[in-house]
Design a protein around this motif. Structure first.
Motif, PDB file in Angstrom:
ATOM      1  N   GLY A 110      37.084  50.672  12.179  1.00 38.10           N
ATOM      2  CA  GLY A 110      37.690  49.660  12.708  1.00 38.10           C
ATOM      3  C   GLY A 110      39.385  48.679  12.202  1.00 38.10           C
ATOM      4  N   PRO A 111      39.832  48.194  12.258  1.00 38.43           N
ATOM      5  CA  PRO A 111      40.784  48.044  12.063  1.00 38.43           C
ATOM      6  C   PRO A 111      41.448  49.125  10.879  1.00 38.43           C
ATOM      7  CG  PRO A 111      40.022  46.228  13.245  1.00 38.43           C
ATOM      8  CD  PRO A 111      38.792  47.350  12.717  1.00 38.43           C
ATOM      9  N   GLY A 112      42.453  49.820  10.663  1.00 39.25           N
ATOM     10  CA  GLY A 112      43.273  49.704   9.357  1.00 39.25           C
ATOM     11  C   GLY A 112      42.153  51.527   9.078  1.00 39.25           C
ATOM     12  N   THR A 113      42.055  51.464  10.376  1.00 38.76           N
ATOM     13  CA  THR A 113      41.593  52.971   9.937  1.00 38.76           C
ATOM     14  C   THR A 113      42.694  54.052  10.012  1.00 38.76           C
ATOM     15  OG1 THR A 113      39.098  52.556  10.467  1.00 38.76           O
ATOM     16  CG2 THR A 113      40.193  55.192  10.288  1.00 38.76           C
ATOM     17  N   GLY A 114      42.858  54.697   9.366  1.00 38.46           N
ATOM     18  CA  GLY A 114      44.291  55.920   9.529  1.00 38.46           C
ATOM     19  C   GLY A 114      45.255  55.408   8.872  1.00 38.46           C
ATOM     20  N   ASP A 115      45.051  54.205   8.248  1.00 39.17           N
ATOM     21  CA  ASP A 115      46.067  53.831   7.733  1.00 39.17           C
ATOM     22  C   ASP A 115      46.370  53.958   6.210  1.00 39.17           C
ATOM     23  OD1 ASP A 115      46.912  51.938   9.449  1.00 39.17           O
ATOM     24  OD2 ASP A 115      46.248  50.466   8.728  1.00 39.17           O
ATOM     25  N   LEU A 116      48.213  54.143   6.194  1.00 35.22           N
ATOM     26  CA  LEU A 116      48.401  54.791   4.560  1.00 35.22           C
ATOM     27  C   LEU A 116      49.005  53.914   3.739  1.00 35.22           C
ATOM     28  CD1 LEU A 116      50.390  57.862   4.109  1.00 35.22           C
ATOM     29  CD2 LEU A 116      50.551  55.761   2.490  1.00 35.22           C
ATOM     30  N   LEU A 117      48.371  53.915   2.973  1.00 39.08           N
ATOM     31  CA  LEU A 117      48.022  52.164   2.021  1.00 39.08           C
ATOM     32  C   LEU A 117      49.007  52.328   0.454  1.00 39.08           C
ATOM     33  CD1 LEU A 117      44.999  50.688   2.372  1.00 39.08           C
ATOM     34  CD2 LEU A 117      46.796  50.438   3.652  1.00 39.08           C
ATOM     35  N   VAL A 118      49.735  52.448   0.389  1.00 46.60           N
ATOM     36  CA  VAL A 118      50.487  52.138  -1.239  1.00 46.60           C
ATOM     37  C   VAL A 118      50.596  50.804  -1.737  1.00 46.60           C
ATOM     38  CG1 VAL A 118      52.136  53.292  -2.682  1.00 46.60           C
ATOM     39  CG2 VAL A 118      52.045  54.076   0.040  1.00 46.60           C
ATOM     40  N   VAL A 119      49.551  50.836  -2.595  1.00 49.87           N
ATOM     41  CA  VAL A 119      50.087  50.082  -4.000  1.00 49.87           C
ATOM     42  C   VAL A 119      50.890  49.641  -4.927  1.00 49.87           C
ATOM     43  CG1 VAL A 119      48.054  48.325  -5.412  1.00 49.87           C
ATOM     44  CG2 VAL A 119      47.357  50.273  -3.619  1.00 49.87           C
ATOM     45  N   ALA A 120      52.151  48.786  -4.399  1.00 47.61           N
ATOM     46  CA  ALA A 120      53.465  48.461  -4.871  1.00 47.61           C
ATOM     47  C   ALA A 120      52.957  48.199  -6.128  1.00 47.61           C
ATOM     48  CB  ALA A 120      54.218  47.601  -4.083  1.00 47.61           C
ATOM     49  N   PRO A 121      52.124  47.233  -6.402  1.00 48.39           N
ATOM     50  CA  PRO A 121      51.870  47.368  -8.084  1.00 48.39           C
ATOM     51  C   PRO A 121      51.630  47.512  -9.312  1.00 48.39           C
ATOM     52  CG  PRO A 121      51.559  44.720  -6.450  1.00 48.39           C
ATOM     53  CD  PRO A 121      51.361  45.711  -6.408  1.00 48.39           C
ATOM     54  N   ASN A 122      50.889  49.071  -8.422  1.00 51.70           N
ATOM     55  CA  ASN A 122      50.320  49.900  -8.580  1.00 51.70           C
ATOM     56  C   ASN A 122      51.497  51.011  -8.977  1.00 51.70           C
ATOM     57  OD1 ASN A 122      48.445  48.538  -9.174  1.00 51.70           O
ATOM     58  ND2 ASN A 122      47.084  49.859  -8.280  1.00 51.70           N
ATOM     59  N   VAL A 123      52.394  51.301  -8.765  1.00 51.79           N
ATOM     60  CA  VAL A 123      53.395  52.335  -8.403  1.00 51.79           C
ATOM     61  C   VAL A 123      54.791  51.754 -10.056  1.00 51.79           C
ATOM     62  CG1 VAL A 123      55.635  53.241  -7.408  1.00 51.79           C
ATOM     63  CG2 VAL A 123      53.098  53.170  -5.825  1.00 51.79           C
ATOM     64  N   LEU A 124      54.799  50.549  -9.760  1.00 52.10           N
ATOM     65  CA  LEU A 124      55.551  49.857 -10.073  1.00 52.10           C
ATOM     66  C   LEU A 124      55.209  50.163 -11.678  1.00 52.10           C
ATOM     67  CD1 LEU A 124      58.845  48.051 -11.664  1.00 52.10           C
ATOM     68  CD2 LEU A 124      57.591  46.665 -10.988  1.00 52.10           C
ATOM     69  N   ALA A 125      53.844  49.679 -12.083  1.00 55.01           N
ATOM     70  CA  ALA A 125      53.501  50.048 -13.167  1.00 55.01           C
ATOM     71  C   ALA A 125      53.351  51.010 -13.936  1.00 55.01           C
ATOM     72  CB  ALA A 125      51.420  49.070 -12.748  1.00 55.01           C
TER      73      ALA A 125
END
Length: 367
Positions: A146-161
């Protein structure tokens, strides 16, 4: 969110409840000022934008550029993953339910029990993803439809933590994380058949397991509960069943091993690339890797936790869990160009026993 399987469709998982639960249980990220939050997001976006040429250089895989990475918060990651699970598994669950219904007419009590079971499973899946939303740094979603397939996600709060926990440079760490996720995007772009291959294997295996006699909604809920307990670190013994417990035949267990071998390849290759860019690109890469590896034992990622602990594969498949060792072993034998034959067709993917024996893969594929 309204997923492919809505609240009253009679499937095995209440996906809407899963999404609501995941978002509700997603913990807030580190406390920062609005200005600091914007700065972190910009650092992550810049890191994602800078990653492609470095991944191309190290991997020697030249593919078209993808869309910009989505920098998200924890709730958005959880919602996206519920939608991905629903897209992947709803057709399988619907078919499995239809097959079981055709074998025997469900009683009213059985229908009520199924309704309770699907809500329980939705709650369990939502709580699992809510918990994982504070641990996952990023992902490339290749298997949904569906929509969002092929998206690259980065979870900013977790990168900072995690950056704060490790005491490393934020820009270096954000780039290091984005290199890993960009490598996943490149893998699937270099092997356009790979997403369909994994999707079909996952659906076939899931359908086989869920359509088996006795594979009830309660057992599915137990498997999801086992995943959650493994992720939360609730002791050494699993009180819930893992997916492996639903596999009763040699063919099913072999299919699980084959999927795990591919996942080991994908993760190991991404780990090698993110490190091999070198200190000229990520000056503190050696320090980041050392501290992150020490931390990994107590906080594994979604894929690692699901495959090794939740699915009951820690002891069974230990011999081919190290995909990075496979990748480095193949590169020593035939170079990066030789390794890249792995993306040519399903037949070139490593077999389970080859992940621990890269020379065997080289002999089979290169002669």
């Amino acid at each position: 969110m309204a997923g492919p399987a809505g609240e009253h469709d009679g499937g095995l998982v209440d996906w809407d409840l899963a999404a609501r639960t995941a978002v509700r249980l997603a913990r807030p990220g580190p406390r920062v000022s609005p200005e600091e939050a914007r700065r972190v997001v910009e650092v992550v976006r810049s890191a994602a934008a800078a990653s492609p040429p470095h991944v191309a250089r190290v991997s020697q895989l030249l593919v078209p550029a993808g869309p910009p990475a989505r920098v998200v918060e924890r709730g958005a990651w959880a919602r996206t993953n519920v939608a991905s699970f629903a897209s992947l598994l709803s057709p399988v669950m619907t078919e499995a339910l239809a097959q079981r219904s055709s074998r025997s007419r469900r009683s009213a009590a059985g229908a009520r029990g199924l309704g309770v079971g699907r809500r329980v499973t939705g709650l369990q899946l939502g709580s699992l993803l809510g918990l994982l939303s504070s641990r996952v740094l990023g992902q490339y979603d290749a298997l949904g439809e569906g929509p969002g397939t092929g998206d690259l996600l980065v979870v900013a709060p977790n990168v900072l933590a995690v950056q704060r926990e490790l005491g490393v440079d934020l820009r270096d760490f954000a780039l290091w994380v984005c290199l890993h996720e960009e490598t996943h995007r490149v893998q699937f772009a270099a092997a356009p058949w790979l997403a369909d291959h994994l999707r079909s294997r996952a659906r076939a295996l899931s359908g086989d397991l869920l359509g088996s006699p006795g594979a009830s909604g309660e057992r599915l809920a137990s498997a999801v509960r086992g995943l959650r307990e493994a992720v939360s670190g609730g002791g050494g013994q699993r009180s819930g069943a893992g997916l492996l417990d639903l596999a009763t035949t040699a063919d099913q267990r072999r299919a699980l091993a084959e999927v795990t071998a591919v996942m080991a390849l994908l993760e190991g290759h991404a780990d090698v690339v993110m490190d091999e860019v070198g200190p000229s690109v990520v000056p503190t890469v050696a320090t980041i890797r050392r501290r992150f590896t020490a931390r990994r034992g107590s906080s594994r990622g979604l894929l690692d936790t699901a495959l090794r602990h939740g699915l009951g594969l820690e002891a069974k498949l230990r011999q081919y869990a190290d995909g990075a060792r496979f990748v480095r072993g193949v590169v020593r034998e035939v170079g990066t160009a030789g390794l890249n034959a792995v993306w040519s067709s399903p037949a070139a993917l490593p077999r389970p026993e080859e992940v621990a024996d890269p020379v065997a893969w080289v002999r089979r594929v290169h002669g």
